[in-house]
Design a protein around this motif. Structure first.
Motif, mmCIF file in Angstrom:
data_model
loop_
_atom_site.group_PDB
_atom_site.id
_atom_site.type_symbol
_atom_site.label_atom_id
_atom_site.label_comp_id
_atom_site.label_asym_id
_atom_site.label_seq_id
_atom_site.Cartn_x
_atom_site.Cartn_y
_atom_site.Cartn_z
ATOM 1 N N VAL B 253 0.802 -1.222 0.000
ATOM 2 C CA VAL B 253 0.000 0.000 0.000
ATOM 3 C C VAL B 253 0.845 1.288 0.000
ATOM 4 O O VAL B 253 0.626 2.161 -0.847
ATOM 5 C CB VAL B 253 -1.012 -0.024 1.173
ATOM 6 N N PRO B 254 1.828 1.413 0.906
ATOM 7 C CA PRO B 254 2.592 2.675 0.887
ATOM 8 C C PRO B 254 3.275 2.931 -0.450
ATOM 9 O O PRO B 254 3.282 4.061 -0.940
ATOM 10 C CB PRO B 254 3.632 2.487 1.998
ATOM 11 N N ILE B 255 3.808 1.863 -1.066
ATOM 12 C CA ILE B 255 4.492 2.018 -2.340
ATOM 13 C C ILE B 255 3.524 2.461 -3.428
ATOM 14 O O ILE B 255 3.828 3.350 -4.216
ATOM 15 C CB ILE B 255 5.173 0.686 -2.733
ATOM 16 N N VAL B 256 2.331 1.852 -3.436
ATOM 17 C CA VAL B 256 1.345 2.212 -4.462
ATOM 18 C C VAL B 256 0.962 3.679 -4.330
ATOM 19 O O VAL B 256 0.876 4.410 -5.323
ATOM 20 C CB VAL B 256 0.096 1.304 -4.349
ATOM 21 N N ILE B 257 0.759 4.124 -3.088
ATOM 22 C CA ILE B 257 0.370 5.524 -2.874
ATOM 23 C C ILE B 257 1.469 6.460 -3.384
ATOM 24 O O ILE B 257 1.212 7.402 -4.138
ATOM 25 C CB ILE B 257 0.076 5.777 -1.380
ATOM 26 N N ILE B 258 2.706 6.171 -2.989
ATOM 27 C CA ILE B 258 3.820 7.027 -3.422
ATOM 28 C C ILE B 258 3.934 7.001 -4.945
ATOM 29 O O ILE B 258 4.131 8.026 -5.585
ATOM 30 C CB ILE B 258 5.130 6.563 -2.757
ATOM 31 N N TYR B 259 3.773 5.809 -5.512
ATOM 32 C CA TYR B 259 3.918 5.669 -6.967
ATOM 33 C C TYR B 259 2.859 6.476 -7.711
ATOM 34 O O TYR B 259 3.146 7.092 -8.740
ATOM 35 C CB TYR B 259 3.820 4.187 -7.340
ATOM 36 N N CYS B 260 1.625 6.490 -7.185
ATOM 37 C CA CYS B 260 0.556 7.234 -7.847
ATOM 38 C C CYS B 260 0.911 8.710 -7.967
ATOM 39 O O CYS B 260 0.630 9.351 -8.969
ATOM 40 C CB CYS B 260 -0.757 7.085 -7.078
ATOM 41 N N PHE B 261 1.533 9.260 -6.929
ATOM 42 C CA PHE B 261 1.806 10.696 -6.938
ATOM 43 C C PHE B 261 3.115 11.049 -7.639
ATOM 44 O O PHE B 261 3.233 12.104 -8.248
ATOM 45 C CB PHE B 261 1.821 11.233 -5.505
ATOM 46 N N LEU B 262 4.108 10.184 -7.510
ATOM 47 C CA LEU B 262 5.449 10.569 -7.968
ATOM 48 C C LEU B 262 5.959 9.724 -9.117
ATOM 49 O O LEU B 262 7.151 9.710 -9.399
ATOM 50 C CB LEU B 262 6.441 10.451 -6.793
ATOM 51 N N GLN B 263 5.054 9.039 -9.837
ATOM 52 C CA GLN B 263 5.530 8.064 -10.837
ATOM 53 C C GLN B 263 6.484 8.669 -11.853
ATOM 54 O O GLN B 263 7.461 8.035 -12.240
ATOM 55 C CB GLN B 263 4.348 7.415 -11.524
ATOM 56 N N LYS B 264 6.193 9.904 -12.265
ATOM 57 C CA LYS B 264 7.032 10.519 -13.292
ATOM 58 C C LYS B 264 8.484 10.608 -12.812
ATOM 59 O O LYS B 264 9.417 10.222 -13.515
ATOM 60 C CB LYS B 264 6.479 11.912 -13.599
ATOM 61 N N TYR B 265 8.647 11.111 -11.578
ATOM 62 C CA TYR B 265 9.999 11.272 -11.033
ATOM 63 C C TYR B 265 10.647 9.928 -10.757
ATOM 64 O O TYR B 265 11.834 9.743 -10.966
ATOM 65 C CB TYR B 265 9.947 12.105 -9.752
ATOM 66 N N ILE B 266 9.820 8.991 -10.277
ATOM 67 C CA ILE B 266 10.367 7.677 -9.939
ATOM 68 C C ILE B 266 10.888 6.989 -11.195
ATOM 69 O O ILE B 266 12.008 6.477 -11.222
ATOM 70 C CB ILE B 266 9.291 6.808 -9.245
ATOM 71 N N ILE B 267 10.074 7.016 -12.274
ATOM 72 C CA ILE B 267 10.482 6.314 -13.499
ATOM 73 C C ILE B 267 11.747 6.930 -14.084
ATOM 74 O O ILE B 267 12.709 6.225 -14.384
ATOM 75 C CB ILE B 267 9.329 6.324 -14.538
ATOM 76 N N THR B 268 11.783 8.271 -14.189
ATOM 77 C CA THR B 268 12.997 8.873 -14.764
ATOM 78 C C THR B 268 14.178 8.676 -13.829
ATOM 79 O O THR B 268 15.291 8.399 -14.286
ATOM 80 C CB THR B 268 12.805 10.375 -15.043
ATOM 81 N N GLY B 269 13.956 8.799 -12.529
ATOM 82 C CA GLY B 269 15.055 8.654 -11.569
ATOM 83 C C GLY B 269 15.693 7.287 -11.640
ATOM 84 O O GLY B 269 16.904 7.160 -11.784
ATOM 85 N N ILE B 270 14.861 6.248 -11.576
ATOM 86 C CA ILE B 270 15.400 4.895 -11.550
ATOM 87 C C ILE B 270 16.065 4.540 -12.874
ATOM 88 O O ILE B 270 17.153 3.965 -12.909
ATOM 89 C CB ILE B 270 14.304 3.875 -11.197
ATOM 90 N N SER B 271 15.429 4.925 -13.993
ATOM 91 C CA SER B 271 16.045 4.533 -15.268
ATOM 92 C C SER B 271 17.336 5.313 -15.506
ATOM 93 O O SER B 271 18.307 4.758 -16.020
ATOM 94 C CB SER B 271 15.059 4.688 -16.423
ATOM 95 N N ALA B 272 17.379 6.582 -15.098
ATOM 96 C CA ALA B 272 18.631 7.337 -15.243
ATOM 97 C C ALA B 272 19.732 6.703 -14.397
ATOM 98 O O ALA B 272 20.863 6.535 -14.852
ATOM 99 C CB ALA B 272 18.430 8.785 -14.832
ATOM 100 N N GLY B 273 19.385 6.333 -13.164
ATOM 101 C CA GLY B 273 20.364 5.703 -12.283
ATOM 102 C C GLY B 273 20.884 4.402 -12.863
ATOM 103 O O GLY B 273 22.076 4.111 -12.804
ATOM 104 N N ALA B 274 19.991 3.610 -13.465
ATOM 105 C CA ALA B 274 20.396 2.315 -14.012
ATOM 106 C C ALA B 274 21.264 2.485 -15.246
ATOM 107 O O ALA B 274 22.267 1.794 -15.420
ATOM 108 C CB ALA B 274 19.163 1.486 -14.356
ATOM 109 N N VAL B 275 20.905 3.430 -16.117
ATOM 110 C CA VAL B 275 21.657 3.604 -17.356
ATOM 111 C C VAL B 275 23.076 4.062 -17.060
ATOM 112 O O VAL B 275 24.026 3.602 -17.680
ATOM 113 C CB VAL B 275 20.932 4.613 -18.280
ATOM 114 N N LYS B 276 23.205 4.940 -16.057
ATOM 115 C CA LYS B 276 24.538 5.470 -15.781
ATOM 116 C C LYS B 276 25.447 4.455 -15.127
ATOM 117 O O LYS B 276 26.639 4.440 -15.395
ATOM 118 C CB LYS B 276 24.429 6.725 -14.916
ATOM 119 N N SER B 277 24.915 3.620 -14.247
ATOM 120 C CA SER B 277 25.800 2.657 -13.609
ATOM 121 C C SER B 277 25.666 1.319 -14.282
ATOM 122 O O SER B 277 26.562 0.632 -14.592
ATOM 123 C CB SER B 277 25.484 2.512 -12.134
#
Lengths: 296, 277
Positions: B253-277
């Motif tokens: 539940v907490p993850i779903v709630i956070i994801y609903c509000f911040l998905q844009k930042y989460i998706i770009t953040g995680i993929s940028a982090g993965a591509v760089k390392s």
């Protein structure tokens, strides 16, 4: 080091204080453990006794002829290879479809990314239940004998079932990375090619693919490494069973080290995995400079 | 030409729908089963619940130390996160601005060595070391998270900070700032996007991690985090799977709630982090 003409250079000291906790924590908890691991791999310690002997490379020599270790290594390689094939091809297909959408692109992308937010244990346990409860119902309904029990319970299907569950989650991030890669391709090239009469396959082969090579490398290495070092899914779903059919290298190391009192041997296995991963990382760095139409 | 295109489009839409069903299907089953009593779940596995049954939740909250595990997860994640946010950017700043100094360059590559090391090699010696230090507890886990987050963190931050021009800092030095005040007054504001990326990557790791809690906290159920609880719950409640699904649902539940509000930042953040390392 911090004295400059008799007076303390405050800035140098501050920089040093910034770096000191990192140096200490990292050395103490990380590097020290790596060195210990390599050291233990050359002993005969069972992990509990107070005394043990240094036996050089004997553990590695034993592993050369150890059937369980080779079985485990080949399962791990199969696991990683299958994971790479499934994840890369499915993620690429999904990304191409997503990229061609006019509406709801972001919305669908967030749905496909959602599994990446979950704990791998949660994913493993949910699918474990689905396999156990839903598959037999479907199998009986369709009259397929193979699906009459949970695929995790049979030595023939267990490994592939775990790989599919892992893929279900592992595909999320590559999709997003591929979509980002596709967006870097200039649209004019596609227009020019369709004027020249190229069909969809030719467009994919000669425009999309070359542009995607850097993204492809990233996804390939990410997935390969996660496949070779996977632990959570297997540990939570089958714990290496049935009859060692899913005993990937991490689970073997865990069992040898913590349950079967073969601590030193487990460390030797870990060292071999270390060599494989380090070589892969080295090749990755060598390759990532070259190849592809664009390099970031 | 037109025919070929429509066939591809139709095929694409079908694959797309299949993918969505496959992604959301397990979530659907999990949620509907959490609201069913056991006999109903056994009878109709795929159907919507006939009534809004909350008995599973009542039992989960009353009979188990669920809130205790949730508190452990929350405490470990937030404390580790807070330390990491102070700690990783400062060391990266020191490295990035002293890259011609041998010590800092060594430190950089020394930390980056971690990118080449699979966790399995430190798994066994680490447990021995933590046992010796009497750190098989939550504090020990936080220490390890902080230490291990350095590897990716330093890699991401050093590159990011080195791309920031030094002019502003030099102006600050002339105005009488030292390194510390320059960092807190200027640099922190310039690296905010990277701090957000690091926070997203690390908090998901801390919250979802299974391996380290399994190694450090499995002995006493007082210390369990949510993933560890779910794992141990499997053996305890394997027959009563609506209960298991309720437990999985609640930890999501907490993850779903956070994801609903911040998905844009989460998706770009995680993929940028993965591509760089």
């Amino acid at each position: 080091m911090f004295y400059l003409k008799g007076k303390i250079d405050t800035n140098k000291l501050i920089y040093f204080m910034f770096s000191l906790p990192a140096l200490l924590l990292y050395s103490f908890f990380y590097i020290y453990s790596v060195i210990c691991g390599i050291y233990y791999s050359m002993t005969d310690w069972n992990g509990i006794d107070i005394s043990y002997n240094i036996i050089g490379l004997d553990n590695f020599r034993r592993l050369l002829t150890d059937e369980r270790f080779w079985n485990s290594l080949s399962i791990t390689v199969y696991y990683a290879a299958a994971l790479v094939v499934i994840v890369i091809s499915a993620a690429l297909a999904m990304a191409l479809i997503l990229d061609s959408l006019v509406r709801f692109k972001t919305f669908f992308k967030s749905i496909f990314f959602f599994p990446a937010m979950l704990s791998s244990v949660t994913v493993a346990l949910i699918w474990d239940q689905l396999f156990f409860r839903a598959i037999p119902v479907i199998g009986k309904g369709l009259g397929i004998g193979l699906l009459s029990q949970s695929p995790l319970a049979s030595t023939k299907t267990a490994l592939n079932a775990v790989i599919l569950v892992n893929s279900w989650q592992a595909i999320a991030l590559p999709i997003v990375i591929f979509v980002a890669g596709l967006q870097t391709i200039p649209k004019e090239i596609y227009e020019a090619s369709s004027i020249d009469g190229a069909n969809s396959f030719q467009r994919f082969r000669y425009i999309t693919l070359p542009y995607l090579i850097p993204t492809l490398t990233v996804n390939f290495v990410l997935t390969l490494k996660s496949g070779l070092t996977v632990f959570d899914y297997v540990y939570a779903m089958t714990n290496g069973g049935p009859a060692k059919a899913t005993e990937i290298i991490s689970v073997l190391i865990y069992k040898h080290g913590f349950q079967e009192m073969r601590f030193a041997l487990a460390n030797a296995e870990a060292v071999i995995l270390f060599i494989i991963i380090a070589t892969l990382s080295y090749i990755q760095i060598k390759i990532s400079g070259k190849g592809g139409v664009i390099s970031e | 030409m037109i025919k070929e295109k429509t066939i591809w489009k139709l095929l694409g839409k079908m694959v797309m729908i299949f993918g969505i069903v496959l992604t959301l299907g397990p979530m659907y089953i999990m949620i509907i089963t959490a609201f069913k009593p056991l006999p109903e779940a056994a009878k109709s596995f795929f159907a919507l619940p006939s009534a809004f049954y909350i008995g599973n939740f009542v039992e989960l909250f009353s009979r188990n130390k669920f809130w205790n595990y949730a508190a452990n997860s929350l405490m470990i994640s937030t404390i580790s996160m807070t330390i990491v946010v102070f700690f990783v950017p400062t060391v990266s700043y020191a490295i990035a601005r002293n890259f011609n100094n041998r010590y800092y360059r060594f430190l950089y590559y020394y930390i980056l060595l971690g990118l080449f090391v699979p966790f399995q090699i430190i798994m066994l010696p680490l447990v021995k070391q933590m046992t010796k230090l009497n750190l098989l507890n939550r504090q020990g886990l936080i220490l390890l998270y902080v230490s291990f987050s350095l590897i990716r963190g330093v890699f991401l931050f050093v590159g990011y900070i080195r791309a920031i021009p030094r002019d502003i800092e030099e102006a600050a030095y002339i105005d009488g700032c030292n390194v510390f005040s320059t960092y807190t007054r200027i640099i922190v504001h310039l690296i905010k996007p990277m701090i957000a990326t690091l926070m997203i990557i690390d908090i998901l790791w801390f919250w979802n991690d299974f391996m380290l809690p399994l190694l450090l906290l499995n002995k006493s159920s007082d210390y369990w985090t949510l993933p560890l609880f779910q794992y141990n719950f499997k053996t305890q409640y394997s027959f009563n799977y609506p209960m298991s699904f309720t437990a999985y649902f609640m930890s999501m539940v907490p993850i779903v709630i956070i994801y609903c509000f911040l998905q844009k930042y989460i998706i770009t953040g995680i993929s940028a982090g993965a591509v760089k390392s």
